[in-house]
Design a protein around this motif. Structure first.
Motif, PDB file in Angstrom:
ATOM      1  N   SER A  36      31.565  33.386  10.135  1.00  0.00           N
ATOM      2  CA  SER A  36      33.571  32.887   9.885  1.00  0.00           C
ATOM      3  C   SER A  36      34.331  32.416  11.271  1.00  0.00           C
ATOM      4  N   ALA A  37      34.452  31.734  11.536  1.00  0.00           N
ATOM      5  CA  ALA A  37      35.129  31.053  13.478  1.00  0.00           C
ATOM      6  C   ALA A  37      35.800  32.229  13.869  1.00  0.00           C
ATOM      7  N   GLU A  38      36.348  33.037  13.408  1.00  0.00           N
ATOM      8  CA  GLU A  38      36.751  34.203  14.298  1.00  0.00           C
ATOM      9  C   GLU A  38      35.653  35.314  14.805  1.00  0.00           C
ATOM     10  N   GLU A  39      34.302  35.234  14.029  1.00  0.00           N
ATOM     11  CA  GLU A  39      33.157  36.045  14.448  1.00  0.00           C
ATOM     12  C   GLU A  39      32.515  34.784  15.588  1.00  0.00           C
ATOM     13  N   LEU A  40      32.780  33.327  15.525  1.00  0.00           N
ATOM     14  CA  LEU A  40      32.349  32.727  16.697  1.00  0.00           C
ATOM     15  C   LEU A  40      33.257  32.767  18.082  1.00  0.00           C
ATOM     16  N   ARG A  41      34.343  32.773  17.580  1.00  0.00           N
ATOM     17  CA  ARG A  41      34.994  32.741  18.434  1.00  0.00           C
ATOM     18  C   ARG A  41      35.356  34.408  19.679  1.00  0.00           C
ATOM     19  N   ALA A  42      34.663  35.636  18.967  1.00  0.00           N
ATOM     20  CA  ALA A  42      34.566  36.739  19.466  1.00  0.00           C
ATOM     21  C   ALA A  42      33.274  36.469  20.124  1.00  0.00           C
ATOM     22  N   HIS A  43      32.361  36.866  19.797  1.00  0.00           N
ATOM     23  CA  HIS A  43      31.776  35.931  21.022  1.00  0.00           C
ATOM     24  C   HIS A  43      30.775  35.087  21.881  1.00  0.00           C
ATOM     25  N   ILE A  44      31.782  34.223  21.703  1.00  0.00           N
ATOM     26  CA  ILE A  44      32.009  33.397  22.325  1.00  0.00           C
ATOM     27  C   ILE A  44      32.684  34.493  24.374  1.00  0.00           C
ATOM     28  N   LYS A  45      33.742  34.411  23.440  1.00  0.00           N
ATOM     29  CA  LYS A  45      34.444  35.348  24.322  1.00  0.00           C
ATOM     30  C   LYS A  45      34.107  36.720  25.391  1.00  0.00           C
ATOM     31  N   SER A  46      33.027  36.905  24.536  1.00  0.00           N
ATOM     32  CA  SER A  46      32.999  38.253  24.989  1.00  0.00           C
ATOM     33  C   SER A  46      31.756  37.527  26.031  1.00  0.00           C
ATOM     34  N   LEU A  47      30.753  36.564  25.599  1.00  0.00           N
ATOM     35  CA  LEU A  47      29.687  35.721  26.591  1.00  0.00           C
ATOM     36  C   LEU A  47      29.868  35.687  27.926  1.00  0.00           C
ATOM     37  N   LEU A  48      32.034  34.680  27.863  1.00  0.00           N
ATOM     38  CA  LEU A  48      32.592  34.240  28.944  1.00  0.00           C
ATOM     39  C   LEU A  48      32.770  35.217  29.576  1.00  0.00           C
ATOM     40  N   ARG A  49      33.040  36.988  29.329  1.00  0.00           N
ATOM     41  CA  ARG A  49      33.846  37.743  30.189  1.00  0.00           C
ATOM     42  C   ARG A  49      32.426  38.232  30.552  1.00  0.00           C
ATOM     43  N   GLN A  57      30.144  37.334  31.558  1.00  0.00           N
ATOM     44  CA  GLN A  57      29.516  36.224  32.754  1.00  0.00           C
ATOM     45  C   GLN A  57      30.478  36.111  33.847  1.00  0.00           C
ATOM     46  N   CYS A  58      31.665  36.072  33.742  1.00  0.00           N
ATOM     47  CA  CYS A  58      32.000  36.058  34.322  1.00  0.00           C
ATOM     48  C   CYS A  58      32.576  36.948  35.457  1.00  0.00           C
ATOM     49  N   GLN A  59      32.399  38.512  34.645  1.00  0.00           N
ATOM     50  CA  GLN A  59      32.173  39.634  35.135  1.00  0.00           C
ATOM     51  C   GLN A  59      30.992  40.171  36.014  1.00  0.00           C
ATOM     52  N   TRP A  60      29.890  39.651  35.243  1.00  0.00           N
ATOM     53  CA  TRP A  60      28.658  39.122  35.995  1.00  0.00           C
ATOM     54  C   TRP A  60      29.060  38.653  37.865  1.00  0.00           C
ATOM     55  N   LYS A  61      29.818  37.725  37.419  1.00  0.00           N
ATOM     56  CA  LYS A  61      29.292  36.911  38.824  1.00  0.00           C
ATOM     57  C   LYS A  61      30.121  37.501  39.846  1.00  0.00           C
ATOM     58  N   ARG A  62      31.549  38.290  39.244  1.00  0.00           N
ATOM     59  CA  ARG A  62      32.333  38.710  40.391  1.00  0.00           C
ATOM     60  C   ARG A  62      31.941  40.291  41.486  1.00  0.00           C
ATOM     61  N   GLY A  63      30.730  40.653  40.495  1.00  0.00           N
ATOM     62  CA  GLY A  63      30.374  41.774  40.874  1.00  0.00           C
ATOM     63  C   GLY A  63      28.954  41.238  41.868  1.00  0.00           C
TER      64      GLY A  63
END
Length: 64
Positions: A40-53, A55-61
């Motif tokens: 489903s599109a919602e599952e894909l969106r949730a996974h992508i948001k998780s990936l982005l979140r 990655q951003c947390q890792w870069k900040r750290g």
């Protein structure tokens, strides 16, 4: 990968090259098959948001 899935990826800044899904600004590279498995599109969106979140947390750290 469906047109809807491709549109979602592009909306989040990803591109598809040589069987890989890439986010050039954040340096995320993943296999196209991994993202195509979401039914489903919602599952894909949730996974992508998780990936982005993650990655951003890792870069900040890494910067501190």
């Amino acid at each position: 990968m469906t047109e809807e899935q491709m549109a979602i990826l592009k909306a989040f800044g990803f591109c598809v090259e040589n069987g890989q899904v890439k986010h050039l600004k954040l340096g995320i590279v993943t296999d196209r098959k991994e993202l195509a498995r979401f039914s489903s599109a919602e599952e894909l969106r949730a996974h992508i948001k998780s990936l982005l979140r993650t990655q951003c947390q890792w870069k900040r750290g890494k910067e501190t």
